[in-house]
Every structure is written in structure tokens, then in C-alpha cells.
Design an enzyme around this catalytic site. Structure first.
Site, mmCIF file in Angstrom:
data_model
loop_
_atom_site.group_PDB
_atom_site.id
_atom_site.type_symbol
_atom_site.label_atom_id
_atom_site.label_comp_id
_atom_site.label_asym_id
_atom_site.label_seq_id
_atom_site.Cartn_x
_atom_site.Cartn_y
_atom_site.Cartn_z
ATOM 1 N N LYS A 235 0.601 -1.077 -0.161
ATOM 2 C CA LYS A 235 -0.189 0.047 -0.159
ATOM 3 C C LYS A 235 1.382 0.850 -0.158
ATOM 4 O O LYS A 235 0.581 2.323 0.833
ATOM 5 C CB LYS A 235 -0.788 -0.315 1.167
ATOM 6 C CG LYS A 235 -2.010 -1.183 1.236
ATOM 7 C CD LYS A 235 -3.042 -1.631 2.271
ATOM 8 C CE LYS A 235 -2.863 -1.907 3.472
ATOM 9 N NZ LYS A 235 -3.270 -2.210 4.368
ATOM 10 N N ASP B 206 -6.173 -6.792 10.401
ATOM 11 C CA ASP B 206 -6.587 -6.167 10.204
ATOM 12 C C ASP B 206 -8.303 -7.136 9.744
ATOM 13 O O ASP B 206 -9.317 -7.554 9.871
ATOM 14 C CB ASP B 206 -7.230 -5.363 9.501
ATOM 15 C CG ASP B 206 -6.563 -4.881 8.159
ATOM 16 O OD1 ASP B 206 -6.229 -6.218 7.175
ATOM 17 O OD2 ASP B 206 -6.806 -4.418 7.024
HETATM 18 C C1 BGC Z 1 -1.874 -6.028 3.310
HETATM 19 C C2 BGC Z 1 -2.782 -6.429 4.369
HETATM 20 C C3 BGC Z 1 -4.005 -6.040 4.915
HETATM 21 C C4 BGC Z 1 -4.847 -5.595 3.253
HETATM 22 C C5 BGC Z 1 -5.596 -5.008 4.096
HETATM 23 C C6 BGC Z 1 -2.628 -5.447 2.268
HETATM 24 O O1 BGC Z 1 -1.957 -4.316 1.962
HETATM 25 O O2 BGC Z 1 -0.690 -7.130 2.493
HETATM 26 O O3 BGC Z 1 -1.987 -7.653 4.902
HETATM 27 O O4 BGC Z 1 -4.729 -6.968 5.338
HETATM 28 O O5 BGC Z 1 -4.285 -4.949 2.693
HETATM 29 O O6 BGC Z 1 -5.530 -3.761 4.884
#
Ligand code: BGC
Length: 506
Positions: free
Chosen positions: A207, A242
């Protein structure tokens, strides 16, 4: 850090107000200005955006056979990931959660949630079976953009200081127990290899985060050290993704919850698995014989209908070749894919007239909430679309025809995202049903859903639900309930801290 990485990081807050850094914006403008000089001579009438649109629609189409293929591949990848680490795209991470909240949890617990451009702190007073959640309070703090690509200490010091000032405001409504440390459930929404319920090593950032020095470290130790530096004597009792927090939080109220999905800036899913169906556990069994598996489905990549725009975005991203499903269906990326399509249309077919606005060339300027606002414009002449094109990407004048084309582009990308997300959900349900006949179908099964994309984008939500219904058919889809559980992950993490409390009577 590269300019596109910086602007991708800025866009991690697809549902907040971050803008790309000035340096990233200027560099991108220069690159695109140079590229456009050579293309300008070839620009033709607005109507010729049609062929680009039709080609886009053709390539993004996700009809039933494609959905079925994706669902089957998701189920197959889940099995591969359960068999051994590194055997497929899906990590299928053990959560070390082997008992779900029962409702008997009692006491004051904290939760800290880090997963995007904001972090949240929460306290909850749990009252056991009869009183359940007696009181709860939370605060949200936005993370300064530079911390998303600063050092580990800077990020964790910032979080710990936010937590410290929240704890300092604890009122008499809440009852910490004498002689006990306050305990925290830490929701950390990135791929972590858990080593126990209260420790885990960051595999990689996603992200748009690019904090140095964290990958390979135990994030609970990072937080504990930062808390010490703040003089805060608290204990992390549970480290959860999460999705896992959402599942635990939703399950506290509803025993039929089997799967949890996040569709926000990023995306992921987790579900309840039988321990004897996890070969990589090599026979190890504890407690209930069940556990939660964090699939990290954002890394899935098989059979997706991708375009040149997706491939270019991936190549220029901070993590090329990774998180392909996430880059196709989640909130951080939908706006950027649309921007890339519009730029091509503006460039080769003069969609917005003779000149291409500089701003349209800046990665991640167009965000998913902008797409949503445009798609939901019901005014005559699509005035809102015109305003957004002007304010966000600098298109001074747009014809009604051009605005309609923009909406069709948004719809094409959003439809593909929603339908593929639906196929992913069915893949998980299918795998669970294949292993235990009657576990999922023919009875009420709840998929707990959280995340701004699902919550705020009605078209996306409908496309997702349509795909689930098409894949499952009338009978089975009647019993599958997709339930939005806003902010369940915070309470869920606090519940898991309670269930794993150091002071718990065993
Ligand atoms: C992460 C996950 C997370 C998801 C939603 C992804 O980029 O790798 O661990 O649960 O985003 O937040």
C-alpha cells in the site's frame, strides 16, 4: 525513493486527502510533457476515443467463465499455500488465533490499528456475557506522509506517542485493574509472518509504505521499544491482521461468520480453517482444532484480465510484480488505472481538446473517491464530472460526450474490480465447502466485510454481489450473507488481546 513510489505512497490514502509530493509531481510532469511533444501531432477528433474504450471494455471483461476460473484458481492457490510456504502466490499465514471470542471476555483492553494513512487507537470496557461492550472510545490520527517512507523508529515513535496521549485521557468510565499492565491488541495490516499470537515479522510493506529497516523485524518488538521510549508501560497481547480482527469482531456477535474481507486502500481475506487441513502445520494441533488463516490474497495473480494500463502501473510501482490482485481490485489503484486510460485517450484522440493538462500526467492524482463521485453524478450535463475533471486533473473544458466517456472508463475498471473481488470470495467459500461438505452451503454463512471501497462505492458493491450470485446460483447465494461490519477490527483486536491476556485464568 523514486518519484512514482513517492506518489504511490501518497495515494495510499485513497480515501483521505493526501496529494503527491511536489518533487514527484514535477518529475512526472516533465516526463510526460516530453513524451507528449512527440505525440501531439498525431492527436485526432474526440470521437476516436471510442476504439480505445471498446478495447478496454473487451480486455477488462469478466464474464462468468473468467470468474469461475479465478474462483477455482484462488481455491487451488489456497491449498498450495497451506501445503508449504512459498508454494504459490498466497502466503496463507497462520494467525495463531485458535480460540475465537466467546462473549465472556471482561476488563479494559486497548487496540491500536495501523494499516493505511491513519492509525486508530481504541479502548473498550468488556463486561462479559451479559453486558458485552460496556463502553468504548477511539481516536484517529493521520500519519504524516514523510513517515510512510522514513525510518522504523520514526514511524513507531509517532504511533507510540499517539497511543500515550490517548491513554493519558482515560476517564473514570474505564476500569484498569490494580497491579496489571494495560494490554493491547495490535492490528498491523501488512503481510507479517506470525511467530506466535503476540509476535511476528514483517515480510514486506504494501500500500505504498516504504519505511526502511522494518522488513525482517518483529513489529511487536518495534512497538514495545517505542512505547518504552515514551515511558508507556503496556503489553501487546495479540498481534493481528485487520482481516483477522474483523473476523474476530464480527464473530463476537454472530456465530455464522466464517470469512472476513477488507476492501479499502488495500485488500485481503481471512477465514476459519481446520488445523488438520493445514499440511504445513505437520500435525500440530491446539485447542479447538481450528484457526484463522490470513490468505494475503492481494498477492494472487492467476487468470486476471489485465491491460497495458495495469502492466505499466505495475512496472512503475514501488513493488513491481507483487500484489497484482490488490492492484486490480483495491481502492489505492482504481483511480490510477482510470487516470492512465484517460491520459492515453487525451493524448491520442484529443478527448479533452488539443492540449493535455499537465495534472493528468501526474501519477495517482485521480483517486478512487473521485471515480465514485463522477459515477454517481445525476445532474444534467454531468456537472460534477466536469468539476472533478477541472479541479483534480486540470481539464478546463470537457464536452458532454467526453464526460460520458470518462464515466464509462470508470465503470469498466470498477466493474472488473468488483466482479473479481466477488470471484475471490467464492473461491474461499468453495475451498471450505469442498473440504467439509455442508459447512458453507445450504445454511446461513456470513462474510464480514470492511473497508472504504466496499462501504462508499455502491457500484463496486453491486458488481461484487452480482458476481457472487452468478457464481453460486440462486439456491446457494440465498444463504451467503455479505455483511458490512464497520470498524470491527479494532474491537476484534481488543477481544483477541482479552482472550490471550497474560492475566487470563487458565
Ligand atoms: C496487506 C494486508 C491487509 C490488506 C488490507 C494489504 O496490502 O498486505 O495485510 O490486510 O492490505 O488492509
Amino acid at each position: 525513493m523514486s518519484p512514482s513510489a513517492a506518489s504511490a505512497a501518497a495515494a495510499a490514502g485513497s480515501f483521505s486527502n493526501l496529494a503527491p509530493s511536489p518533487a514527484a509531481a514535477a518529475a512526472a510532469r516533465r516526463r510526460w510533457a516530453a513524451a507528449r511533444c512527440s505525440a501531439a501531432g498525431g492527436r485526432v477528433a474526440a470521437a476516436s476515443a471510442g476504439p480505445i474504450l471498446r478495447e478496454l471494455q473487451r480486455r477488462c471483461a469478466a464474464p462468468l467463465p473468467v470468474l469461475r476460473h479465478v474462483a477455482d484458481a484462488m481455491a487451488a492457490d489456497m491449498r498450495a499455500g497451506l501445503a508449504g510456504d512459498g508454494a504459490g502466490d498466497l502466503k496463507m499465514i497462520l494467525s495463531y488465533v485458535d480460540s475465537l471470542p466467546t462473549g465472556n471476555e471482561k476488563g479494559l483492553f486497548y487496540a491500536l490499528d495501523l494499516g493505511g494513512t491513519n492509525f486508530r487507537v481504541l479502548r473498550v470496557q468488556l463486561g462479559g456475557k451479559d453486558q458485552r461492550v460496556v463502553d468504548t472510545e477511539f481516536e484517529q490520527v493521520s500519519i504524516p506522509q514523510e513517515l510512510m517512507y522514513g525510518t522504523t523508529e520514526e514511524l513507531f515513535d509517532f504511533i507510540a506517542s499517539g497511543l500515550a496521549s490517548f491513554v493519558a485521557k482515560e476517564s473514570e468510565k474505564f476500569h484498569p485493574l490494580e497491579g496489571r499492565k494495560r494490554e493491547i491488541g495490535f492490528t498491523f495490516s501488512f503481510p507479517v509472518k506470525q511467530t506466535s499470537i503476540d509476535s511476528g515479522i514483517l515480510i514486506k510493506w504494501t500500500k505504498g509504505f516504504a519505511v526502511s529497516g522494518t522488513a525482517g523485524k518483529d513489529v511487536v518488538a518495534c512497538l514495545t521499544e517505542a512505547m518504552k521510549r515514551q515511558g508507556l508501560d503496556m503489553r501487546v497481547s495479540a498481534l493481528v491482521n485487520d482481516t483477522v480482527g474483523t473476523l474476530a469482531g464480527a464473530r463476537y456477535w454472530d456465530d455464522d461468520v466464517m470469512v472476513a474481507v477488507i476492501l479499502g486502500t488495500g485488500t485481503n481475506a481471512c477465514y476459519i480453517e481446520r488445523m488438520d487441513a493445514i499440511p504445513k502445520l505437520q500435525g500440530l494441533q491446539t485447542g479447538s482444532g481450528k484457526t484463522i488463516i490470513n490468505t494475503e490474497w492481494g498477492a494472487f495473480s492467476t487468470g486476471l484480465p489485465l491491460t497495458e494500463f495495469d502492466k505499466d502501473m505495475d512496472n512503475e510501482s514501488i513493488n513491481p510484480g507483487e500484489q497484482i490482485f490488490e492492484k486490480t481490485i483495491s481502492g489505492m489503484y482504481l483511480g490510477e488505472i482510470v487516470r492512465r486510460v484517460l491520459l492515453k485517450m487525451a493524448d491520442v484522440s484529443a478527448l479533452f481538446g488539443e492540449s493535455v493538462p499537465d495534472q493528468l500526467s501526474v501519477p495517482f492524482t485521480l483517486r478512487t473517491p473521485d471515480l465514485c463521485a463522477m459515477q454517481n453524478d445525476s445532474s444534467d450535463g454531468l456537472k460534477e464530472v466536469g468539476l472533478i475533471l477541472n479541479d483534480v486533473v486540470g481539464v478546463k473544458k470537457s464536452s458532454l460526450e467526453a464526460r460520458k466517456t470518462v464515466i464509462e472508463v470508470c465503470d469498466t475498471i470498477v466493474k472488473r474490480g468488483g466482479r473479481l473481488a466477488g470471484a475471490g470470495i467464492v473461491g474461499i467459500l468453495q475451498k471450505m465447502e469442498e473440504d467439509s461438505k455442508g459447512l458453507i452451503f445450504g445454511k446461513r454463512t456470513v462474510v464480514a466485510m470492511d473497508g472504504g471501497l466496499y462501504e462508499h462505492y455502491p457500484q463496486y458493491r453491486n458488481y461484487l454481489k452480482d458476481a457472487v450470485a452468478e457464481l453460486l446460483g440462486d439456491e446457494d447465494s440465498k444463504h451467503v450473507v455479505i455483511e458490512h461490519t464497520k470498524d470491527g477490527s479494532g474491537i476484534g483486536a481488543a477481544l483477541l488481546a482479552a482472550a490471550n491476556s497474560k492475566y487470563r485464568e487458565r
